[in-house]
Design a protein around this motif. Structure first.
Motif, mmCIF file in Angstrom:
data_model
loop_
_atom_site.group_PDB
_atom_site.id
_atom_site.type_symbol
_atom_site.label_atom_id
_atom_site.label_comp_id
_atom_site.label_asym_id
_atom_site.label_seq_id
_atom_site.Cartn_x
_atom_site.Cartn_y
_atom_site.Cartn_z
ATOM 1 N N LEU A 40 0.816 -1.218 0.000
ATOM 2 C CA LEU A 40 0.000 0.000 0.000
ATOM 3 C C LEU A 40 0.850 1.268 0.000
ATOM 4 O O LEU A 40 0.560 2.214 -0.731
ATOM 5 C CB LEU A 40 -0.943 0.006 1.201
ATOM 6 C CG LEU A 40 -2.054 -1.037 1.170
ATOM 7 C CD1 LEU A 40 -2.915 -0.922 2.422
ATOM 8 C CD2 LEU A 40 -2.908 -0.891 -0.073
ATOM 9 N N LEU A 43 2.357 1.782 -3.399
ATOM 10 C CA LEU A 43 1.338 2.243 -4.341
ATOM 11 C C LEU A 43 1.040 3.729 -4.161
ATOM 12 O O LEU A 43 0.947 4.475 -5.127
ATOM 13 C CB LEU A 43 0.059 1.416 -4.146
ATOM 14 C CG LEU A 43 -1.099 1.689 -5.087
ATOM 15 C CD1 LEU A 43 -0.729 1.355 -6.517
ATOM 16 C CD2 LEU A 43 -2.315 0.891 -4.644
ATOM 17 N N ARG A 90 -0.501 4.355 -10.483
ATOM 18 C CA ARG A 90 -1.128 3.772 -9.286
ATOM 19 C C ARG A 90 -2.162 2.719 -9.678
ATOM 20 O O ARG A 90 -3.359 2.881 -9.466
ATOM 21 C CB ARG A 90 -1.788 4.852 -8.454
ATOM 22 C CG ARG A 90 -0.822 5.734 -7.736
ATOM 23 C CD ARG A 90 -1.582 6.701 -6.875
ATOM 24 N NE ARG A 90 -0.695 7.439 -6.028
ATOM 25 C CZ ARG A 90 -1.096 8.391 -5.216
ATOM 26 N NH1 ARG A 90 -2.370 8.713 -5.158
ATOM 27 N NH2 ARG A 90 -0.233 9.032 -4.480
ATOM 28 N N PRO A 92 -3.614 -1.045 -9.056
ATOM 29 C CA PRO A 92 -3.589 -2.004 -7.950
ATOM 30 C C PRO A 92 -2.647 -3.188 -8.145
ATOM 31 O O PRO A 92 -2.055 -3.671 -7.188
ATOM 32 C CB PRO A 92 -5.045 -2.463 -7.857
ATOM 33 C CG PRO A 92 -5.832 -1.294 -8.357
ATOM 34 C CD PRO A 92 -4.991 -0.707 -9.462
ATOM 35 N N ALA A 150 -6.008 -2.462 -2.182
ATOM 36 C CA ALA A 150 -5.789 -1.573 -3.326
ATOM 37 C C ALA A 150 -6.996 -1.596 -4.264
ATOM 38 O O ALA A 150 -7.404 -0.548 -4.782
ATOM 39 C CB ALA A 150 -4.520 -1.982 -4.074
#
Length: 159
Positions: A40, A43, A90, A92, A150
């Motif tokens: 996370l 990301l 970005r 997932p 995500a």
């Protein structure tokens, strides 16, 4: 910079809150929560996720909830996801690259650099298969959780 720093603090806090949930394997303590946070943070923050991984590793070590192997076991995974989020955006799926850093870079660093430097070469070698399997399980669990989170964040329009 202020928002990025706030994210670093939040992700570090999340990692520390999850820190007691570790799996002792040989001379290491596998920590699925670290891989979850790495995914996370990578990301959202890009390469700044390395700061999160380093802070969590250092504080876990100071609290006795981790070992020195937390550094090579977490920082490469955070870096790979962070760089992938810069290159690919970005998306997932970039969190799914976390095991590449952890197992492809971090595990060899632990085997060939950290363990011998600490005089644990023999002990680490004796536990190599359980450690490798434990790390693979740990990064698999954490990465799966990060991917689910995500996807949820993407559906909510937050990433």
């Amino acid at each position: 910079m202020g928002v990025r720093l706030a994210y670093v603090v939040v992700f570090t806090g999340l990692g520390l809150a999850l820190a007691p949930l570790n799996i002792p394997i040989g001379p290491t303590k596998a920590f699925p929560g670290q891989h979850f946070v790495n995914g996370l943070a990578g990301l959202v923050l890009g390469p700044w996720a390395v700061a999160v991984a380093a802070l969590i590793s250092a504080i876990r070590l100071m609290l006795g909830l981790g070992t020195v192997f937390a550094f090579p076991g977490s920082i490469p995974g955070a870096l790979v996801v962070g760089l992938a989020s810069v290159v690919f955006g970005r998306r997932p799926w970039v969190v799914l690259l976390e095991p590449l850093g952890t197992l492809g870079v971090g595990l060899p660093l632990s085997i060939y650099v950290v363990a011998p430097a600490l005089g644990l070469g023999g002990r680490f070698a004796a536990a190599l298969i359980p450690v490798a399997l434990g790390w693979a399980l740990s990064t698999g669990i954490g990465t799966a959780g990060a991917y689910a989170a995500a996807l949820a964040l993407r559906r909510l329009g937050k990433i």
